[in-house]
Design a protein around this motif. Structure first.
Motif, PDB file in Angstrom:
ATOM      1  N   GLY A 445       0.726  -1.359  -0.105  1.00 25.50           N
ATOM      2  CA  GLY A 445       0.098  -0.066  -0.046  1.00 25.50           C
ATOM      3  C   GLY A 445       0.875   1.179   0.098  1.00 25.50           C
ATOM      4  N   THR A 446       0.317   2.365   0.489  1.00 22.63           N
ATOM      5  CA  THR A 446       1.009   3.566   0.554  1.00 22.63           C
ATOM      6  C   THR A 446       1.463   3.837   2.038  1.00 22.63           C
ATOM      7  N   PRO A 447       2.340   3.469   2.444  1.00 25.36           N
ATOM      8  CA  PRO A 447       2.652   3.800   3.895  1.00 25.36           C
ATOM      9  C   PRO A 447       2.764   5.034   4.441  1.00 25.36           C
ATOM     10  N   ASP A 448       2.928   5.530   5.497  1.00 28.46           N
ATOM     11  CA  ASP A 448       3.178   6.839   6.118  1.00 28.46           C
ATOM     12  C   ASP A 448       4.681   6.419   6.681  1.00 28.46           C
ATOM     13  N   ASP A 449       5.665   6.854   5.733  1.00 28.54           N
ATOM     14  CA  ASP A 449       7.088   6.435   6.192  1.00 28.54           C
ATOM     15  C   ASP A 449       7.466   7.270   7.258  1.00 28.54           C
ATOM     16  N   LYS A 450       6.861   8.476   7.547  1.00 30.98           N
ATOM     17  CA  LYS A 450       7.326   9.210   8.610  1.00 30.98           C
ATOM     18  C   LYS A 450       7.344   8.551   9.908  1.00 30.98           C
ATOM     19  N   THR A 451       6.351   7.597  10.115  1.00 36.45           N
ATOM     20  CA  THR A 451       6.287   6.934  11.447  1.00 36.45           C
ATOM     21  C   THR A 451       7.682   5.741  11.757  1.00 36.45           C
ATOM     22  N   TRP A 452       8.297   5.728  10.544  1.00 35.62           N
ATOM     23  CA  TRP A 452       9.384   4.802  10.614  1.00 35.62           C
ATOM     24  C   TRP A 452      10.787   5.632  11.102  1.00 35.62           C
ATOM     25  N   SER A 453      10.515   6.966  11.124  1.00 38.06           N
ATOM     26  CA  SER A 453      11.593   7.888  11.398  1.00 38.06           C
ATOM     27  C   SER A 453      12.177   7.602  12.760  1.00 38.06           C
ATOM     28  N   PRO A 454      13.356   7.584  13.388  1.00 37.02           N
ATOM     29  CA  PRO A 454      14.697   7.932  12.368  1.00 37.02           C
ATOM     30  C   PRO A 454      15.442   6.789  11.813  1.00 37.02           C
ATOM     31  N   TRP A 455      14.787   5.618  11.446  1.00 32.23           N
ATOM     32  CA  TRP A 455      15.401   4.503  10.921  1.00 32.23           C
ATOM     33  C   TRP A 455      14.793   3.931   9.538  1.00 32.23           C
ATOM     34  N   ARG A 456      14.485   5.153   8.721  1.00 37.87           N
ATOM     35  CA  ARG A 456      13.783   4.643   7.335  1.00 37.87           C
ATOM     36  C   ARG A 456      14.683   4.176   6.352  1.00 37.87           C
ATOM     37  N   SER A 457      16.031   4.021   6.705  1.00 37.89           N
ATOM     38  CA  SER A 457      17.052   3.379   5.976  1.00 37.89           C
ATOM     39  C   SER A 457      16.777   1.689   6.245  1.00 37.89           C
ATOM     40  N   TYR A 458      16.635   1.629   7.256  1.00 35.85           N
ATOM     41  CA  TYR A 458      16.219   0.121   7.822  1.00 35.85           C
ATOM     42  C   TYR A 458      15.050  -0.452   7.264  1.00 35.85           C
ATOM     43  N   ALA A 459      14.080   0.440   7.101  1.00 34.29           N
ATOM     44  CA  ALA A 459      12.902  -0.036   6.593  1.00 34.29           C
ATOM     45  C   ALA A 459      13.069  -0.450   4.967  1.00 34.29           C
ATOM     46  N   THR A 460      13.772   0.643   4.209  1.00 32.32           N
ATOM     47  CA  THR A 460      14.408   0.070   2.948  1.00 32.32           C
ATOM     48  C   THR A 460      14.970  -1.172   2.751  1.00 32.32           C
ATOM     49  N   HIS A 461      15.683  -1.450   3.742  1.00 35.44           N
ATOM     50  CA  HIS A 461      16.656  -2.611   3.539  1.00 35.44           C
ATOM     51  C   HIS A 461      15.741  -3.968   3.825  1.00 35.44           C
ATOM     52  N   LEU A 462      14.905  -3.773   4.754  1.00 30.36           N
ATOM     53  CA  LEU A 462      13.858  -4.765   5.432  1.00 30.36           C
ATOM     54  C   LEU A 462      13.049  -5.055   3.881  1.00 30.36           C
ATOM     55  N   LEU A 463      12.611  -3.918   3.327  1.00 30.05           N
ATOM     56  CA  LEU A 463      11.692  -4.349   2.239  1.00 30.05           C
ATOM     57  C   LEU A 463      12.297  -4.968   1.010  1.00 30.05           C
ATOM     58  N   TRP A 464      13.665  -4.776   0.924  1.00 29.46           N
ATOM     59  CA  TRP A 464      14.541  -5.346  -0.201  1.00 29.46           C
ATOM     60  C   TRP A 464      14.521  -6.774   0.209  1.00 29.46           C
ATOM     61  N   ALA A 465      15.152  -7.052   1.629  1.00 27.94           N
ATOM     62  CA  ALA A 465      15.255  -8.460   2.091  1.00 27.94           C
ATOM     63  C   ALA A 465      13.981  -9.420   1.767  1.00 27.94           C
ATOM     64  N   SER A 466      12.775  -8.544   2.062  1.00 22.88           N
ATOM     65  CA  SER A 466      11.631  -9.452   1.838  1.00 22.88           C
ATOM     66  C   SER A 466      11.400 -10.113   0.510  1.00 22.88           C
ATOM     67  N   LEU A 467      12.113  -9.427  -0.605  1.00 20.60           N
ATOM     68  CA  LEU A 467      11.918  -9.975  -1.987  1.00 20.60           C
ATOM     69  C   LEU A 467      12.600 -11.059  -1.876  1.00 20.60           C
TER      70      LEU A 467
END
Length: 467
Positions: A445-467
């Motif tokens: 979906g379209t997440p509110d990535d601001k709620t993941w701050s200050p660790w949004r780089s790790y969110a990016t890597h988690l999403l990559w890892a999930s693939l």
């Protein structure tokens, strides 16, 4: 945290706060990490310090039991973008050892007096004291884990004389360097310096090394049998490093042209593997999120790998625009073969043969002769011209917002490229690559990535890892 919260963390021997603050005991003159196994001192006998340097400036010596100087660095310096955070990243990179406090102040854009006042007011120690602590930490590691002569260790650690080295070690650790040598557990041989790099648990070091290995460029990198190798451009000459997983630490084997580059090389390796991260803090932020919570539990200790050379990373980001990782590796390998600097035979190991081409070399190229689309070639040459001229600052003390803004001003540099450079090249833990193809595929979906701050780089890597 206030002091009462810090004392509760000490009473619970909470290792999550090791390296984030230090406890000093007035009655013993010793400072410790929060998780020290010794009996917890009375509240009225302790004082807290934000850095080891502040504790040492106040007259306290390092505990011989918990060895507070061996803790991973505070992740705070990766997050903070203010003057103090930028200064700390430069000090840890050896800026004071190479150019003195004046060069550090110039890089930040402050006077020496202003910078000293800022650091002392917030961290309890000025730039010289902070650099002294970094030198002492490096020196102790070399004394205990290598057979290097003491004189070589003194200068490799950044000290200006053997006398200064001996006096500092006695003042900080209450022992002469020779008394520490009996703790030796590993050796450097054939010109190799072998070190153990600490981190906070948990960590998925194999995945981090594999991430780098998948993107390894022939000639400057290789990944084989769980060992990642690469060349390092350093201030006093090139070097190479081998990184692998050890029992409770990362194993770092360095070959250097000049041992004065040791501190800077280790700092680059720590950034490369993101060893100063606080994985528990990341998990706490993601735990309640419907998308990232399960991924954080599935991939505990996931890191956000950085890079040893931000200028190289920026070039590779341009090469990777709209093509696969494998194709980008091939293009980068051609640049290395055609324009890279060959390594001296003594530094060559495995498949490492070159340093990546420097910005001034790439800036002087004719875009028409590069094996890529004309517009991308022009972008690559323009980017390197901006880096070589200083218009784009990619150093550890740069202002990340200003750097990203200047990158976006360059023709052919879009939001994804600038953000990728900021995330990996500049080590920013709070970058979300929302337009990345892999990230978009992993999102539901379209997440509110601001709620993941200050660790949004790790969110990016988690999403990559999930693939």
């Amino acid at each position: 945290m206030d002091d009462d919260q810090r004392y509760r963390a000490v009473h619970g021997r909470d290792s999550r706060f090791d390296g984030m603050f230090y406890i000093a005991v007035r009655t013993t003159g010793i400072y410790c990490r929060p998780s020290c196994p010794a009996r917890t001192p009375k509240r009225e006998n302790v004082v807290f310090h934000p850095t080891a340097a502040a504790a040492q400036e106040a007259g306290f010596r390092a505990c011989k039991r918990c060895r507070p100087e061996t803790t991973p660095g505070s992740p705070e310096w990766n997050i903070r973008a203010d003057v103090v955070g930028r200064a700390m990243r430069l000090i840890q990179d050896g800026a004071v050892d190479r150019g003195g406090v004046g060069a550090l102040a110039d890089a930040i854009g402050y006077s020496e007096r202003q910078l000293n006042r800022l650091l002392t007011g917030e961290l309890g120690a000025g730039p010289l004291a902070l650099a002294r602590t970094e030198r002492a930490r490096t020196a102790r590691t070399l004394v205990e884990t290598t057979d290097m002569p003491m004189t070589d260790i003194a200068f490799a650690s950044g000290f200006s004389s053997v006398r200064q080295f001996n006096e500092t070690m006695r003042a900080v650790f209450d022992r002469a360097p020779g008394e520490m040598r009996g703790c030796r557990t590993a050796r450097g041989g054939s010109g190799t310096i072998t070190l153990r790099l600490a981190y906070r648990e948990p960590i998925d070091l194999e995945r981090a090394l594999g991430f780098l290995g998948t993107r390894a460029v022939p000639g400057i990198e290789e990944y084989r049998d769980g060992v990642y190798r690469r060349t390092l451009p350093l201030p006093h000459g090139p070097g190479t490093v081998e990184l692998s997983a050890g029992p409770g630490h990362a194993v770092c084997r360095l070959r250097l042209t000049d041992t004065r580059d040791l501190t800077g090389a280790v700092r680059r390796c720590r950034r490369l593997l993101d060893l100063d991260a606080d994985p528990q803090a990341v998990t706490e932020v993601f735990a309640a999120d419907a998308l990232l919570g399960p991924l954080a539990a599935r991939f505990p200790g996931l890191r956000s790998p950085g890079h040893t050379d931000p200028a190289e990373l920026a070039v590779r980001a341009v090469l990777g625009q709209q093509i696969s990782v494998a194709a980008a590796r091939t293009l980068a390998g051609r640049l290395v073969e055609g324009y890279g600097t060959p390594l001296a035979p003594a530094l060559r190991t495995g498949g490492l043969t070159h340093l990546f081409p420097t910005p001034d070399v790439l800036a002087a190229l004719d875009p028409e002769g590069l094996p890529m689309p004309r517009r991308r070639a022009a972008t690559l040459v323009g980017l390197n011209d901006a880096i070589a001229s200083g218009r784009v600052d990619l150093g550890p003390g740069c202002d990340r917002d200003a750097t990203e803004h200047r990158l976006l001003e360059l023709p052919g540099i879009g939001p994804w490229t600038a953000a990728y450079v900021r995330m990996r090249g500049l080590g920013d833990p709070d970058v979300f690559l929302g337009t990345d193809l892999g990230v978009r595929k992993a999102l539901t979906g379209t997440p509110d990535d601001k709620t993941w701050s200050p660790w949004r780089s790790y969110a990016t890597h988690l999403l990559w890892a999930s693939l």
